[in-house]
Design a protein around this motif. Structure first.
Motif, PDB file in Angstrom:
ATOM      1  N   UNK A 131       0.832  -1.204   0.000  1.00 39.35           N
ATOM      2  CA  UNK A 131       0.000   0.000   0.000  1.00 39.35           C
ATOM      3  C   UNK A 131       0.866   1.254   0.000  1.00 39.35           C
ATOM      4  N   UNK A 132       0.366   2.320  -0.590  1.00 42.64           N
ATOM      5  CA  UNK A 132       1.090   3.592  -0.634  1.00 42.64           C
ATOM      6  C   UNK A 132       1.473   4.028   0.777  1.00 42.64           C
ATOM      7  N   UNK A 133       2.751   4.361   0.943  1.00 39.25           N
ATOM      8  CA  UNK A 133       3.256   4.767   2.249  1.00 39.25           C
ATOM      9  C   UNK A 133       3.707   3.612   3.113  1.00 39.25           C
ATOM     10  N   UNK A 134       3.420   2.377   2.687  1.00 40.65           N
ATOM     11  CA  UNK A 134       3.830   1.204   3.451  1.00 40.65           C
ATOM     12  C   UNK A 134       5.302   0.899   3.281  1.00 40.65           C
ATOM     13  N   UNK A 135       5.874   0.187   4.276  1.00 38.49           N
ATOM     14  CA  UNK A 135       7.297  -0.153   4.216  1.00 38.49           C
ATOM     15  C   UNK A 135       7.509  -1.664   4.270  1.00 38.49           C
ATOM     16  N   UNK A 145       8.328  10.127  -0.215  1.00 40.37           N
ATOM     17  CA  UNK A 145       7.107   9.959  -0.998  1.00 40.37           C
ATOM     18  C   UNK A 145       7.238   9.010  -2.163  1.00 40.37           C
ATOM     19  N   UNK A 146       8.318   8.214  -2.190  1.00 42.66           N
ATOM     20  CA  UNK A 146       8.530   7.268  -3.286  1.00 42.66           C
ATOM     21  C   UNK A 146       7.809   5.954  -2.996  1.00 42.66           C
ATOM     22  N   UNK A 147       7.446   5.188  -4.022  1.00 39.58           N
ATOM     23  CA  UNK A 147       6.798   3.884  -3.810  1.00 39.58           C
ATOM     24  C   UNK A 147       7.766   2.893  -3.164  1.00 39.58           C
ATOM     25  N   UNK A 148       7.200   1.904  -2.472  1.00 43.43           N
ATOM     26  CA  UNK A 148       7.970   0.817  -1.872  1.00 43.43           C
ATOM     27  C   UNK A 148       7.867  -0.425  -2.761  1.00 43.43           C
ATOM     28  N   UNK A 149       8.977  -1.151  -2.986  1.00 43.40           N
ATOM     29  CA  UNK A 149      10.349  -0.834  -2.601  1.00 43.40           C
ATOM     30  C   UNK A 149      10.894   0.347  -3.393  1.00 43.40           C
ATOM     31  N   UNK A 150      11.726   1.144  -2.731  1.00 42.74           N
ATOM     32  CA  UNK A 150      12.051   2.472  -3.252  1.00 42.74           C
ATOM     33  C   UNK A 150      13.361   2.542  -4.022  1.00 42.74           C
ATOM     34  N   UNK A 151      14.124   1.440  -4.059  1.00 41.91           N
ATOM     35  CA  UNK A 151      15.474   1.488  -4.603  1.00 41.91           C
ATOM     36  C   UNK A 151      15.605   2.110  -5.979  1.00 41.91           C
ATOM     37  N   UNK A 152      14.841   1.598  -6.943  1.00 42.02           N
ATOM     38  CA  UNK A 152      14.974   2.084  -8.316  1.00 42.02           C
ATOM     39  C   UNK A 152      14.512   3.535  -8.428  1.00 42.02           C
ATOM     40  N   UNK A 153      13.505   3.914  -7.655  1.00 45.00           N
ATOM     41  CA  UNK A 153      12.985   5.278  -7.705  1.00 45.00           C
ATOM     42  C   UNK A 153      13.975   6.259  -7.060  1.00 45.00           C
ATOM     43  N   UNK A 154      14.603   5.829  -5.973  1.00 44.79           N
ATOM     44  CA  UNK A 154      15.577   6.686  -5.317  1.00 44.79           C
ATOM     45  C   UNK A 154      16.810   6.868  -6.192  1.00 44.79           C
ATOM     46  N   UNK A 155      17.212   5.818  -6.896  1.00 40.09           N
ATOM     47  CA  UNK A 155      18.363   5.945  -7.800  1.00 40.09           C
ATOM     48  C   UNK A 155      18.065   6.936  -8.928  1.00 40.09           C
TER      49      UNK A 155
END
Length: 318
Positions: free
Chosen positions: A36-40, A181-191
């Motif tokens: 879900x959005x905001x979930x970790x 505010x990035x989707x989880x898992x966030x790795x590719x979005x953070x890069x």
């Protein structure tokens, strides 16, 4: 043509893969688990539910590429690590499916750990498993381990050399990413966000004692800054990756880079281009042979398991 099937049901992805006897990929299908959005993350019961729902879909997608061929063996991940105390219900979904397939097809079934699967995914690209010990760096959403791997009859006997004492590098990245505010898992979005930073960013120091890193301090620092609204998202992303690398460099320095001849770097975090570049340069400086998975096969996938099934059957014919 003879094919070998691998299955993996991890905390992040449902995966199936078919390879030839020499490890060539014939079919590779995956579904990332929904958060879900905001979930970790997800509860184990939710993982099992999603894997149970996803596996038939993946098999249906894979089936056309299996038509006309013969599955000779199956391998599946059955636990996070090869240890008696290592257990997660998520792996029961893949194990149950694999046992059913192996029984109906009357073929051998091999079980390995998720960690072995990641390292074997790296070795598959070379179509060989070393006959001597080697080092491995396993960086994923829940794991930061520097290990010594010894090939044996059951897969890879793994001894942990160092890692993290609290959150993993992947959790650090995911938590900062979600806070941004990035989707989880966030790795590719953070890069992707980090690439937008035009300045050189030096990461924070990472505490390390006796080969155990702590990313909780830098994570708390990032969370405070984000909560105060005092961050540029691109710069914060670049800082996060630079901090991860500072920690990994300290870990490698403390835990035996001088004794390494080969280092297999695996896991979803090793999909990151910045970290791959830094690790490549580090190994070059220290005269260490770096083994990386083929593009797209650092993240959770079942190619390592499929390769292990093929390797085991190949050994029988020698």
């Amino acid at each position: 043509m003879d094919l070998y099937l691998g299955l993996d049901t991890s905390c992040y992805t449902t995966s199936v893969c078919a390879v030839t006897a020499d490890g060539r990929i014939v079919g590779d299908e995956r579904i990332i688990l929904s958060v879900s959005a905001g979930g970790r993350g997800l509860s184990q019961s939710n993982m099992v539910y999603q894997h149970t729902r996803n596996m038939p879909l993946l098999m249906e997608r894979l089936a056309p590429r299996l038509a006309g061929h013969t599955i000779r063996a199956i391998a599946v991940t059955s636990q996070p690590r090869r240890r008696e105390d290592s257990y997660m219900p998520a792996f029961l979904a893949g194990l149950g499916c694999a046992r059913s397939l192996a029984a109906v097809l009357a073929v051998p079934l091999y079980t390995i750990s998720h960690q072995e699967n990641h390292l074997l995914a790296v070795l598959r690209s070379r179509n060989t498993i070393p006959d001597r010990p080697f080092y491995g760096l396993h960086l994923s959403g829940g794991t930061t381990d520097l290990v010594r791997a010894v090939p044996d009859a059951d897969g890879l006997a793994i001894t942990r050399v160092g890692g993290t004492s609290d959150i993993s590098a992947g959790q650090f990245i995911d938590r900062v990413g979600v806070a941004l505010g990035l989707p989880f898992p966030a790795g590719v979005h953070l890069e992707t966000l980090a690439r937008q930073c035009t300045e050189h960013v030096k990461g924070s120091h990472v505490f390390c004692r006796d080969g155990e890193l702590s990313f909780s301090g830098p994570e708390s620092q990032a969370q405070r800054s984000i909560a105060q609204g005092d961050v540029d998202p691109a710069r914060c992303s670049a800082w996060t990756l630079a901090t991860v690398w500072r920690g990994l460099e300290i870990l490698l320095d403390q835990c035996g880079a001088s004794a390494m001849q080969q280092l297999a770097a695996a896991g979803g975090v090793m999909s990151n281009g910045f970290l791959r570049q830094k690790l490549t340069a580090y190994c070059h400086r220290h005269d260490v042979e770096l083994l990386l998975a083929e593009d797209g096969f650092s993240a959770d996938n079942a190619s390592g398991a499929a390769f292990w099934a093929a390797w085991q059957e190949r050994k029988k014919s020698v």
